[in-house]
Enzyme design. Structure first.
Site, PDB file in Angstrom:
ATOM      1  N   CYS A  62      25.890  11.737 -16.719  1.00 35.71           N
ATOM      2  CA  CYS A  62      24.744  11.132 -16.027  1.00 35.71           C
ATOM      3  C   CYS A  62      23.395  11.410 -16.693  1.00 35.71           C
ATOM      4  O   CYS A  62      22.597  10.491 -16.897  1.00 35.71           O
ATOM      5  CB  CYS A  62      24.723  11.547 -14.563  1.00 35.71           C
ATOM      6  SG  CYS A  62      25.098  13.280 -14.267  1.00 35.71           S
ATOM      7  N   HIS A 115      18.110  12.377 -11.379  1.00 38.91           N
ATOM      8  CA  HIS A 115      17.905  13.363 -12.441  1.00 38.91           C
ATOM      9  C   HIS A 115      16.615  13.045 -13.202  1.00 38.91           C
ATOM     10  O   HIS A 115      16.315  11.872 -13.451  1.00 38.91           O
ATOM     11  CB  HIS A 115      19.051  13.297 -13.457  1.00 38.91           C
ATOM     12  CG  HIS A 115      20.351  13.856 -12.975  1.00 38.91           C
ATOM     13  ND1 HIS A 115      20.514  14.461 -11.748  1.00 38.91           N
ATOM     14  CD2 HIS A 115      21.560  13.944 -13.597  1.00 38.91           C
ATOM     15  CE1 HIS A 115      21.784  14.866 -11.629  1.00 38.91           C
ATOM     16  NE2 HIS A 115      22.433  14.565 -12.734  1.00 38.91           N
ATOM     17  N   GLN A 147      20.973   9.273 -10.236  1.00 40.46           N
ATOM     18  CA  GLN A 147      22.190   9.846 -10.815  1.00 40.46           C
ATOM     19  C   GLN A 147      23.441   9.121 -10.349  1.00 40.46           C
ATOM     20  O   GLN A 147      24.358   8.886 -11.130  1.00 40.46           O
ATOM     21  CB  GLN A 147      22.263  11.345 -10.456  1.00 40.46           C
ATOM     22  CG  GLN A 147      23.426  12.106 -11.066  1.00 40.46           C
ATOM     23  CD  GLN A 147      24.666  12.074 -10.199  1.00 40.46           C
ATOM     24  OE1 GLN A 147      24.595  12.009  -8.979  1.00 40.46           O
ATOM     25  NE2 GLN A 147      25.830  12.101 -10.836  1.00 40.46           N
TER      26      GLN A 147
END
Lengths: 329, 329
Positions: free
Chosen positions: A126, A239, A306
């Site tokens: 990811c 993220h 993510q």
């Protein structure tokens, strides 16, 4: 198209269903698979109720694509059965990413690799997906030789249980209770944990080495050097990565800015935050500036959802590339 | 010793009182100063009740040291009055840090600079203090030439109000309420904000440039190059910094490890987290490893309590150095 989802009850599996609906893929049949304990559960997809099948029965006949949202060891066990049944297996786990015969694809970066498959195509890690979408915009100006990255990774990277653990800890702390970590090694609420994955001999974690190993394959650059520090932060599902990258030749910042604006999948904005970019599919790039240390260095901050772009959406974009049949390279 | 604290009601001022007690400095008299609205408030110090005086009366006669926990503009206004009254002014703000006649001191790193003062000594920026304690252990092995840093900064860096804002947002969200940011530019709960301070023309923030400007002065290295990305994270009171540094010569990792273990103020541990290192004075260094990108590169993660080592304790250690009278260099 007939599509199956393995591991349909997890965070990524559930998101795959939603993304398939949203992106209006022409789906004749969707079949949902999970482990025995979820058999009989039902989910709604495009207005129809679908019952979860037992994955261990390994009945995948007639499917065109199977999306894998399983742990790596389970994925390894079942991949060949999927391929033998005639489906293309698009795997979100790390099981096959570094296999020579398995393309590792970020559709905005290396869509052409999709067509080189032998039955399996892998979704990258990811943080790597999000970083490589951003790096792609710079790599087009001049080859990226070096990357120094520090991540700010959401708890969704550890699945539904990771998200539940953060929420449960915040609730417990509000009531003055003691909080024991289970999913993460330490309390994640109000904390940052500088360890994701197991340690290699060189002192880097498995998660950190993915950025270099997978980055090389995605950017088609075996000499790419990446130093990554992966850190878990108390954020729910997006993220962020702080990156300094060094290109082969000096490129003017304005040119890089223009390239990023023109690159598929990127939104350029000064201070994108993980909270703001959640629940959508684009990678936001901000804090773009010349590095102060290296002449050919560029620094930036990139952020992406993510569960979506870092997993579910990327896998479904791979189907879209295969269906479009357009080999761009 | 007669000591005064300016801005005694803030997070740093309050912490200065506690650290003075804990470290058992030989204090004959402590005087507390704040703005008019806090006059008459009382605080307990070493078992005695002390009443807050009006700072704007500028009555500092007889004090040996005055600790400044004020905003930079207020500090600029009052510093000369303190010096004229015969006290040494130890300032936690950014007001005088880059002045030629003002030593900028991290007592573990450049204690000798304390003795070069002309009345004012400055405390460095909090992330810079924590980073420089760690860098000192490496710099002793071979001169550090370059630093690439990404910070994970606690809300305490914005004072009591910063901590209150995070807590209030978490509480409000638990009740399904809308949360408007006031101290920070965006919601900080469950988020990371990649901006601290105002922007310079080069695209870096004031907070980011401190690491290079102040780092050069502390390490006595005008050529030090630092690229910093400062990020606010939902952590209460300790800052973490992910650092890759490049030394002039190649140093074996074991030698650096040994040096860090022997360096004052450092604890070496693999995965220190901001939650664990809060409420104490040492800088924890972890994730020590050879960089994968640069031959002379070392990567690490360092963490320290922002209010204590990043501010209050550092200032009081400066008094301790001056009192010990030992010039180590």
């Amino acid at each position: 198209m007939k599509i199956g989802i393995l591991g349909c009850t997890g965070a990524v599996g559930q998101q795959m269903m939603r993304v398939l609906e949203e992106r209006k893929l022409d789906i004749e049949e969707l079949r949902l698979f999970a482990s025995e304990r979820s058999v009989g559960k039902t989910f709604e997809f495009n207005g129809k109720i679908i019952e979860v099948e037992n994955m261990t029965n390994k009945n995948f006949d007639g499917l065109d694509y199977v999306l894998g949202a399983l742990e790596a060891d389970l994925s390894k066990e079942i991949a060949q059965v999927v391929v033998d049944a005639g489906a293309v297996y698009i795997d979100n786990s790390s099981a096959f990413r570094m296999n020579e015969n398995v393309p590792l694809v970020v559709p905005e970066v290396n869509p052409e690799d999709c067509f080189k498959h032998s039955g399996i195509i892998a979704n990258p890690n990811c943080s790597t997906i999000i970083s490589m979408v951003a790096m792609n915009g710079i790599n087009k100006c001049s080859k990226i030789e070096k990357i120094i990255a520090s991540t700010y990774q959401a708890v969704s990277g550890a699945g539904v249980k990771g998200m539940q653990e953060l929420n449960a800890q915040i609730r417990a702390l509000a009531q003055g209770q003691v909080v024991l970590p289970e999913v993460f090694t330490k309390q994640i609420a109000y904390n940052c944990i500088p360890q994701i994955g197991s340690y290699d001999k060189n002192g880097y974690t498995s998660e950190e080495m993915k950025m270099q190993n997978e980055g090389r394959k995605i950017l088609h650059n075996d000499k790419l050097l990446v130093n990554c520090t992966c850190v878990r932060v108390p954020v729910i599902r997006s993220h962020s990565i702080s990156i300094t990258c060094i290109t082969e030749e000096k490129v003017e910042l304005e040119q890089i800015k223009k390239s990023l604006q023109e690159t598929k999948g990127i939104v350029l904005e000064n201070e994108p935050t993980p909270l703001e970019v959640s629940n959508q599919d684009l990678v936001y790039v901000g804090r773009l500036r010349n590095d102060l240390v290296f002449e050919n260095g560029i620094s930036l901050w990139c952020v992406g959802d993510q569960i979506r772009k870092g997993a579910a959406t990327n896998a479904i974009q791979i189907i879209e590339v295969l269906e479009s049949g357009i080999q761009t390279d």
